[in-house]
Design a protein around this motif. Structure first.
Motif, mmCIF file in Angstrom:
data_model
loop_
_atom_site.group_PDB
_atom_site.id
_atom_site.type_symbol
_atom_site.label_atom_id
_atom_site.label_comp_id
_atom_site.label_asym_id
_atom_site.label_seq_id
_atom_site.Cartn_x
_atom_site.Cartn_y
_atom_site.Cartn_z
ATOM 1 N N UNK A 97 53.743 -0.780 35.724
ATOM 2 C CA UNK A 97 54.766 -0.690 37.047
ATOM 3 C C UNK A 97 55.918 0.069 36.965
ATOM 4 N N UNK A 98 56.288 -0.150 35.445
ATOM 5 C CA UNK A 98 57.707 0.750 35.280
ATOM 6 C C UNK A 98 57.334 1.854 34.443
ATOM 7 N N UNK A 150 53.533 8.666 28.996
ATOM 8 C CA UNK A 150 54.986 8.520 29.375
ATOM 9 C C UNK A 150 56.013 9.093 28.396
ATOM 10 N N UNK A 151 56.928 9.792 28.607
ATOM 11 C CA UNK A 151 58.032 10.344 27.731
ATOM 12 C C UNK A 151 59.245 9.374 27.699
ATOM 13 N N UNK A 152 59.509 8.978 26.548
ATOM 14 C CA UNK A 152 60.471 7.679 26.548
ATOM 15 C C UNK A 152 61.588 8.306 25.408
ATOM 16 N N UNK A 153 62.706 7.580 25.254
ATOM 17 C CA UNK A 153 63.565 7.701 24.086
ATOM 18 C C UNK A 153 64.211 6.264 23.909
ATOM 19 N N UNK A 213 62.659 8.396 31.703
ATOM 20 C CA UNK A 213 63.301 9.405 32.964
ATOM 21 C C UNK A 213 64.693 9.082 32.929
ATOM 22 N N UNK A 214 65.058 8.953 34.371
ATOM 23 C CA UNK A 214 66.406 8.331 34.497
ATOM 24 C C UNK A 214 66.791 6.697 34.562
ATOM 25 N N UNK A 215 65.681 5.896 34.040
ATOM 26 C CA UNK A 215 65.767 4.544 34.097
ATOM 27 C C UNK A 215 65.807 4.032 32.739
ATOM 28 N N UNK A 262 51.380 -6.758 30.960
ATOM 29 C CA UNK A 262 50.715 -5.477 30.866
ATOM 30 C C UNK A 262 50.952 -4.722 32.281
ATOM 31 N N UNK A 263 50.771 -5.594 33.393
ATOM 32 C CA UNK A 263 50.889 -5.120 34.718
ATOM 33 C C UNK A 263 52.207 -4.660 34.788
ATOM 34 N N UNK A 264 53.507 -5.427 34.559
ATOM 35 C CA UNK A 264 54.754 -5.070 34.718
ATOM 36 C C UNK A 264 55.258 -3.670 33.935
#
Length: 79
Positions: free
Chosen positions: A32-33, A39-42, A60-62, A27-29
């Motif tokens: 941290x990401x 959060x917006x994701x795809x 984002x860009x990651x 969960x912490x990791x």
């Protein structure tokens, strides 16, 4: 809908995360990401072996590799 059920290329926003399904260090990791409520994701890709595990997730860009079990703990809404 949970994050693991999104189609490739589909965008979503994380509404909730069931942190009790994850080990505390996992969960912490993830936090941290940037994988937390809002959060917006795809979904970029899915693994070809083992039922589509891992999932390549764009934040984002990651790009982050995420286990399917972790993605199943995240409730999302499509955008």
């Amino acid at each position: 809908m949970t994050l693991d059920s999104l189609a490739i290329g589909q965008r979503a926003r994380i509404l909730a995360v069931d942190w009790s399904c994850l080990a505390p260090d996992e969960g912490e990791r993830l936090r941290a990401l940037g994988l937390d409520t809002g959060a917006r994701v795809a979904i970029a890709h899915r693994g070809v072996f083992g039922g589509g595990d891992p999932i390549a997730l764009l934040i984002g860009r990651m790009t982050v590799a995420l286990r399917r079990a972790h993605a199943a703990a995240m409730t999302v809404e499509t955008l």
